[in-house]
Design an enzyme around this catalytic site. Structure first.
Site, short mmCIF file in Angstrom:
data_model
loop_
_atom_site.label_atom_id
_atom_site.label_comp_id
_atom_site.label_asym_id
_atom_site.label_seq_id
_atom_site.Cartn_x
_atom_site.Cartn_y
_atom_site.Cartn_z
CG HIS A 94 -0.13 0.22 2.53
ND1 HIS A 94 0.58 -0.79 3.11
CD2 HIS A 94 0.05 1.31 3.32
CE1 HIS A 94 1.17 -0.35 4.21
NE2 HIS A 94 0.87 0.93 4.36
CG ASP A 96 1.33 5.09 4.80
OD1 ASP A 96 0.90 3.92 4.77
OD2 ASP A 96 2.45 5.39 5.28
CG HIS A 261 5.07 1.39 3.04
ND1 HIS A 261 4.59 2.59 2.54
CD2 HIS A 261 4.42 1.20 4.22
CE1 HIS A 261 3.71 3.09 3.39
NE2 HIS A 261 3.59 2.27 4.40
NE ARG A 276 2.85 6.82 9.59
CZ ARG A 276 1.80 6.41 8.90
NH1 ARG A 276 1.68 5.13 8.58
NH2 ARG A 276 0.88 7.24 8.55
O1 LIG Z 1 5.97 -1.08 10.20
C1 LIG Z 1 6.38 -0.83 9.08
O2 LIG Z 1 7.44 -1.26 8.65
C2 LIG Z 1 5.55 0.07 8.20
C3 LIG Z 1 4.10 0.08 8.61
C4 LIG Z 1 3.27 1.00 7.76
O3 LIG Z 1 2.66 0.60 6.82
C5 LIG Z 1 3.25 2.42 8.07
O4 LIG Z 1 3.80 2.85 9.09
O5 LIG Z 1 2.68 3.18 7.27
FE LIG Z 2 1.85 2.26 5.66
#
Ligand SMILES: O=C(O)CCC(=O)C(=O)O
Ligand SMILES: [Fe+2]
Length: 286
Positions: A94, A96, A261, A276
């Site tokens: 996907h 984001d 990702h 994040r």
């Molecule tokens: O945990 C991860 O490596 C990425 C997870 C994810 O899709 C995000 O943080 O947008």
């Molecule tokens: Fe993500």
């Protein structure tokens, strides 16, 4: 500071400390980000304040509406999986925020607690996906737009696609993050299927299996078929994938407009905690 392209897509930035970047170093990092779609750092010793300060150099912070926030730093979203949790966040290909009218530029993800093994993140280049698209598919999407939505994932519906990997596991509705009414109140945006990237000016394929709902002007069945062809092209495009292995001190920063990702969910029974920060983006044009 050194910037080295890595296999598939992305660049590793070495001999640098993100806490003390000169303007010249920062500008080179921003250019590398625009060019490569994802940048990686290793061995960074950062506190939450350092993470926030680095992200703020790229733009305003988008406070996540659907993920739990860090208890002391609301700007930081927790991308966490506890040992007793089965699903993870982002466990399928996907990008984001495509459900927003001005999709976020990207995120800076810092590893805080890692499983003993597993928990890698896959990335795919949407610049290369577009470049390598067979010409008949390029023609089919030329000038077209698609509707994106987050309602089926973050909203009140019974189903959740977010945790569906393309390997086909699907837990219905188990990763509700909350705030469903906020998701329901969003209006679904229409974005070009091929965007001109706002930083690099390069063309990128901008549809994704999680949030793109339908191609405008096609019958639903035709739209589903064309989207499936585009996704299949990216799934099998191993030469434009990169598998990032996290270590303590690793940071990845991806561009939502030029990459996909996928957080691999292969560490059942272990904890993985990531911090994040997401940076605001802009409307996307063809
Ligand atoms: O945990 C991860 O490596 C990425 C997870 C994810 O899709 C995000 O943080 O947008
Ligand atoms: Fe993500």
């Amino acid at each position: 500071m050194q910037i080295t392209a890595v296999e598939g897509l992305g660049a590793e930035i070495t001999d640098v400390d993100i806490k003390s970047l000169s303007d010249a170093e920062f500008n080179a990092i921003r250019d590398a980000f625009a060019e490569h779609g994802v940048i990686f750092f290793r061995g960074q010793d950062t506190r939450e304040e350092d993470h926030i300060a680095f992200a703020e150099r790229f733009g305003d912070i988008n406070v996540n509406r659907f993920f739990a926030a860090h208890p002391n730093y609301p700007q930081i979203a927790l991308v966490a999986k506890e040992p007793d949790q089965k699903d993870n966040i982002g466990g399928g290909w996907h990008t984001d925020h495509s459900y927003d009218h001005e999709p976020a530029l990207g995120s800076v993800l810092v590893a805080r607690e890692l499983p003993e093994s597993g928990g890698d993140t896959m990335f795919a280049s949407m610049y290369k996906a577009y470049e390598n698209l067979p010409s008949d598919l390029k023609e089919k999407i030329e000038g077209r737009t698609a509707i994106h939505s987050g309602k089926h994932i973050f909203g009140e519906g019974p189903d959740s696609y977010y945790n569906t990997s393309d390997a086909g596991t699907h837990d219905e509705g188990t990763q509700r993050i909350g705030n469903a009414s906020v998701a329901e109140a969003l209006t679904d945006p229409e974005h070009p299927i091929v965007i001109e990237h706002p930083l690099s000016g390069k063309k990128a394929l901008y549809v994704n299996p999680a949030f793109t709902r339908e191609i405008v002007g096609l019958e639903k069945s035709e739209s589903d078929e064309l989207l499936a062809e585009l996704y299949a092209h990216v799934f099998k495009g191993h030469d434009f994938h990169h598998r990032f292995k996290w270590e303590p001190g690793s940071i990845a920063m991806w561009d939502n407009r030029s990459t996909w990702h996928w957080a691999l969910n292969d560490y059942q029974g272990q904890r993985r905690i990531m911090h994040r920060i997401t940076i605001e983006g802009c409307a996307l044009d063809a």
